[in-house]
Scaffold this motif. Structure first.
Motif: not given
Length: 230
Positions: A17, A64, A78, A80, A105, A116, A123, A135, A153, A170, A194
């Motif tokens: 995340g 995250g 955020s 995962s 996520g 994520g 996500g 992501g 993500g 991400g 992430g």
């Protein structure tokens, strides 16, 4: 005005995340010393580790959620993405995001992993064993004078098509089906992105966070030079 982004979550099989995203303007300040903390990105693994928190002036963005293996995602700024699911098995939920900072996520139901969450969207979930979840995208800010998107993500891994990393740093997911596979891609440093997930090997490391402060120096001049990074 400030922008505070925590470190993203390290990739596991599911995408990590993004770091929590906080911004505000017209904040009243006084002449004093302010402590600034910039969170480190989470480390890849099964599971990946959570990102470090970032803070300024009493405001804290949550790190995250780290990527997981074959379980529900982890909560964070955020969350995962859910890990490696199985055909006929229970739906694995993505981790939750902190309210006002990020998103959850994605979910997983088959032989792939979910993306994520990002600061701007949830996500991507996966219902196809050959496609990893994307992501979640991050959010754009013009605090530095030009628009930059951060806090995306990590993408999920699969046995076929890699999950794309979320816009804003991400990492991309990875199939991880052979000895040449390097695992998921790393999140971009100083974006809170992430780490990308991987189907059967470790994912990627996450991007570190950032704290940016913009303030009025004189009545006719705004200083934009304070950017705190690791």
């Amino acid at each position: 005005e400030y922008l505070i982004i925590a470190g993203g979550g390290g990739g596991g099989s599911g995408g990590g995340g993004a770091g929590g995203y906080l911004t505000a303007s017209n904040l009243a300040v006084t002449v004093q010393t302010y402590t600034v903390t910039v969170g480190a990105g989470g480390v890849k693994g099964n599971p990946g580790t959570d990102g470090g928190d970032s803070s300024f002036g009493g405001f804290t963005a949550d790190g995250g959620g780290g990527g997981v293996w074959s379980t529900a995602g982890r909560d964070g700024g955020s969350g995962s993405g859910a890990g490696y699911g199985s055909v006929g098995g229970a739906v694995l939920a993505g981790g939750s995001g902190t309210a006002g900072q990020g998103n959850a996520g994605g979910t997983s139901t088959v032989y792939s992993t979910a993306g994520g969450g990002g600061a701007g969207e949830v996500g991507g979930s996966t219902t196809n064993g050959s496609i990893g979840g994307k992501g979640g995208d991050g959010l754009a800010s013009s605090i530095t004078g030009w628009s930059v998107t951060r806090a995306g993500g990590g993408g999920g891994g699969s046995s076929g098509t890699d999950g794309q990393g979320g816009l804003g740093g991400g990492g991309q997911g990875d199939r991880g089906t052979g000895p040449a596979s390097g695992g998921g891609s790393n999140g971009v440093p100083n974006t809170g992105g992430g780490g990308g997930g991987s189907w059967n090997v470790q994912g990627g490391n996450a991007g570190s966070g950032v704290v940016i402060i913009r303030y009025k120096y004189k009545s006719d001049f705004t200083h934009t030079g304070w950017e705190c990074v690791t």
